[in-house]
Design a protein around this motif. Structure first.
Motif, PDB file in Angstrom:
ATOM      1  N   HIS A 180      -8.229  15.827   9.088  1.00  0.00           N
ATOM      2  CA  HIS A 180      -8.613  15.482   7.724  1.00  0.00           C
ATOM      3  C   HIS A 180      -7.590  14.488   7.194  1.00  0.00           C
ATOM      4  CE1 HIS A 180      -5.587  18.628   7.146  1.00  0.00           C
ATOM      5  NE2 HIS A 180      -5.351  18.087   5.974  1.00  0.00           N
ATOM      6  N   PHE A 181      -7.962  13.800   6.134  1.00  0.00           N
ATOM      7  CA  PHE A 181      -7.028  12.824   5.566  1.00  0.00           C
ATOM      8  C   PHE A 181      -5.914  13.555   4.837  1.00  0.00           C
ATOM      9  CE2 PHE A 181      -5.464  10.298   2.012  1.00  0.00           C
ATOM     10  CZ  PHE A 181      -4.996   9.179   2.696  1.00  0.00           C
ATOM     11  N   ASP A 182      -4.702  13.263   5.220  1.00  0.00           N
ATOM     12  CA  ASP A 182      -3.522  13.810   4.563  1.00  0.00           C
ATOM     13  C   ASP A 182      -2.541  12.654   4.378  1.00  0.00           C
ATOM     14  OD1 ASP A 182      -1.697  16.197   3.806  1.00  0.00           O
ATOM     15  OD2 ASP A 182      -0.508  15.048   5.247  1.00  0.00           O
ATOM     16  N   PRO A 183      -2.218  12.280   3.138  1.00  0.00           N
ATOM     17  CA  PRO A 183      -1.376  11.098   2.917  1.00  0.00           C
ATOM     18  C   PRO A 183      -0.043  11.155   3.652  1.00  0.00           C
ATOM     19  CG  PRO A 183      -2.344  11.833   0.851  1.00  0.00           C
ATOM     20  CD  PRO A 183      -2.662  12.891   1.868  1.00  0.00           C
ATOM     21  N   ALA A 184       0.581  12.334   3.678  1.00  0.00           N
ATOM     22  CA  ALA A 184       1.878  12.452   4.347  1.00  0.00           C
ATOM     23  C   ALA A 184       1.737  12.240   5.847  1.00  0.00           C
ATOM     24  CB  ALA A 184       2.498  13.814   4.055  1.00  0.00           C
ATOM     25  N   ALA A 185       0.697  12.829   6.448  1.00  0.00           N
ATOM     26  CA  ALA A 185       0.490  12.673   7.885  1.00  0.00           C
ATOM     27  C   ALA A 185       0.147  11.228   8.249  1.00  0.00           C
ATOM     28  CB  ALA A 185      -0.617  13.619   8.359  1.00  0.00           C
ATOM     29  N   VAL A 186      -0.670  10.581   7.409  1.00  0.00           N
ATOM     30  CA  VAL A 186      -1.017   9.178   7.652  1.00  0.00           C
ATOM     31  C   VAL A 186       0.229   8.308   7.540  1.00  0.00           C
ATOM     32  CG1 VAL A 186      -2.318   7.205   6.783  1.00  0.00           C
ATOM     33  CG2 VAL A 186      -3.416   9.444   6.952  1.00  0.00           C
ATOM     34  N   SER A 187       1.044   8.558   6.533  1.00  0.00           N
ATOM     35  CA  SER A 187       2.273   7.791   6.354  1.00  0.00           C
ATOM     36  C   SER A 187       3.204   7.952   7.549  1.00  0.00           C
ATOM     37  CB  SER A 187       2.978   8.241   5.069  1.00  0.00           C
ATOM     38  OG  SER A 187       4.159   7.500   4.857  1.00  0.00           O
ATOM     39  N   THR A 188       3.321   9.171   8.049  1.00  0.00           N
ATOM     40  CA  THR A 188       4.160   9.432   9.227  1.00  0.00           C
ATOM     41  C   THR A 188       3.631   8.695  10.448  1.00  0.00           C
ATOM     42  OG1 THR A 188       4.844  11.601   8.399  1.00  0.00           O
ATOM     43  CG2 THR A 188       5.023  11.224  10.771  1.00  0.00           C
TER      44      THR A 188
END
Length: 441
Positions: free
Chosen positions: A178-186
């Motif tokens: 799922h979209f998670d801003p922190a995971a995408v940023s990492t």
């Protein structure tokens, strides 16, 4: 294959976005089966309609979606847990897996909202997927070491297109369930080179990074799912985000027009250019037509809808409205038949209206899109109460939530004495849209 599925089988799936779901896509293609991803956010009645429309032979599900699948699956459709299939014994009689693929044969059925509210399954062939990936390769120029991040759903054509691109290009594929801003940023900091987002996700990423610079390894962020607020584009580009706006639809296997790769479309973000291999036309009355090998073959078991979209002149009649200038720049001015695109999800007003009209306290209703800074647009309902009935907003909202996916539920309900109509007696959505804009502003 050991469970009786073979070439030509129609395999529906209700799965989270993870490695097994990607494995299933490749397994279905290798077997010659039809892959039919279902929207996890759909309500049980919606899933039932899609399973019926697709004439699915089997439904593959995982632990997270087992309860909803159990409610939706019709009699006669076999269900299989993907965890059990992956953990199963080696097949006693391995199938003769195809070494070659007939490009014109069906690969995928993706359901898209239609103006009638009925589920329409767009049939994409192997050649449609190939051509879409090839068109994007012409713009993005794949390189060794490319890494795609998948953070859009695999039941959307955008997610499926990423799987095909990464496979054909030999690129690594990182999958988020799922979209998670922190995971995408990492993932971006770890070296992801490409990803696709919708407006709401871009907002989340900007907030998460709080102005931190992006690494040079990130080469492109594809933005889709409807019109992009100009303020959002300006903010992200000022922060150094390598944005490419896109225009496309399920019926074209992903985006067919992109903006942001040259100065003309950077200066005017409302315009874009056709990808390599894509032809565009705009009819005298402003309808956008698309031609190319990525254009779908038709809607499953729906000759009327297919004939409307593909009337036999070689062009896909999108129903969208726009202009095409002498330099080949396309400006999209209106999406087909007032379809509401909210956070990348398609909402057919007729579907929401049909639910509200079934409420005993509603005589008439019209649903239009209201501008929204986060989602791009959200549905708003204008209704005429039945007699002396006075259903409350909370009552109407719950009524919709029991029958529709959450993103289709109107954000507000406006009572009117009568709906505005044109000279033909049809509801004037334009007037309601104007009223919605004034209310929003």
């Amino acid at each position: 294959h050991s469970e009786g599925l073979s070439e030509g089988s129609r395999i529906a799936c209700l799965l989270d976005d993870d490695a097994p779901a990607v494995v299933l896509i490749h397994a279905a293609r290798r077997l010659g089966a039809w892959h039919i991803p279902l929207n996890r956010r759909a309500s049980v009645p919606e899933l039932q309609a899609q399973l019926e429309a697709s004439a699915a032979d089997a439904l593959l599900l995982d632990r997270a979606n087992a309860a909803k699948a159990g409610e939706a699956v019709p009699a006669g459709v076999a269900t299989h847990r993907i965890e059990a299939l992956l953990a199963g014994a080696v097949c006693a009689a391995p199938p003769a897996l195809r070494e070659r693929i007939e490009l014109e044969s069906p690969s995928t059925v993706v359901f898209t909202s239609g103006t009638s509210g009925r589920p329409k399954g767009a049939v994409l062939t192997h050649d449609n997927h190939r051509a879409s990936a090839h068109a994007w390769a012409g713009l993005l120029r794949p390189q060794p070491g490319d890494r795609w991040l998948l953070c859009v759903p695999l039941f959307h054509v955008a997610g499926l297109a990423i799987v095909t691109r990464s496979t054909r290009w030999g690129a690594d594929l990182d999958v988020l369930d799922h979209f998670d801003p922190a995971a995408v940023s990492t993932a971006i900091d770890d070296g992801v080179t490409h990803l696709s987002l919708v407006a709401a996700q871009l907002v989340g990423l900007l907030v998460e990074r709080e102005g931190r610079p992006l690494p040079p390894t990130l080469r492109a962020i594809l933005l889709g799912g409807g019109p992009m607020p100009h303020e959002l584009l300006a903010r992200a580009r000022k922060a150094g985000y390598p944005l490419l706006t896109t225009y496309g639809m399920t019926e074209t296997g992903s985006g067919v027009v992109s903006g942001g790769s040259d100065q003309a479309t950077l200066d005017d973000p409302t315009r874009g250019r056709a990808l390599p291999g894509v032809e565009l036309r705009v009819t005298p009355d402003g309808e956008i037509l698309v031609r190319g090998d990525m254009v779908f073959s038709g809607y499953i078991d729906d000759e009327e809808a297919t004939a409307q979209a593909l009337p036999g002149d070689g062009w896909l009649h999108t129903g969208d409205r726009g202009t095409l200038d002498e330099d080949g720049l396309l400006r999209v001015e209106a999406r087909a038949d007032d379809l509401i695109i909210s956070g990348g999800e398609n909402i057919a007003p007729a579907e929401v209206e049909a639910v509200l009209e079934s409420h005993p306290g509603v005589a008439e209703v019209a649903v239009v899109g209201a501008p929204d800074a986060r989602w791009g647009a959200v549905p708003r309902a204008y209704l005429v109460p039945a007699g002396d009935a006075q259903p409350t907003d909370s009552e109407l909202e719950q009524y919709c939530r029991d029958r529709l996916a959450a993103y289709k539920v109107p954000v507000s309900f406006v009572r009117l004495g009568a709906l505005p109509r044109n000279a033909m007696g049809k509801v004037s959505r334009a007037e309601l849209s104007d009223a919605t804009g004034r209310m929003t502003s």
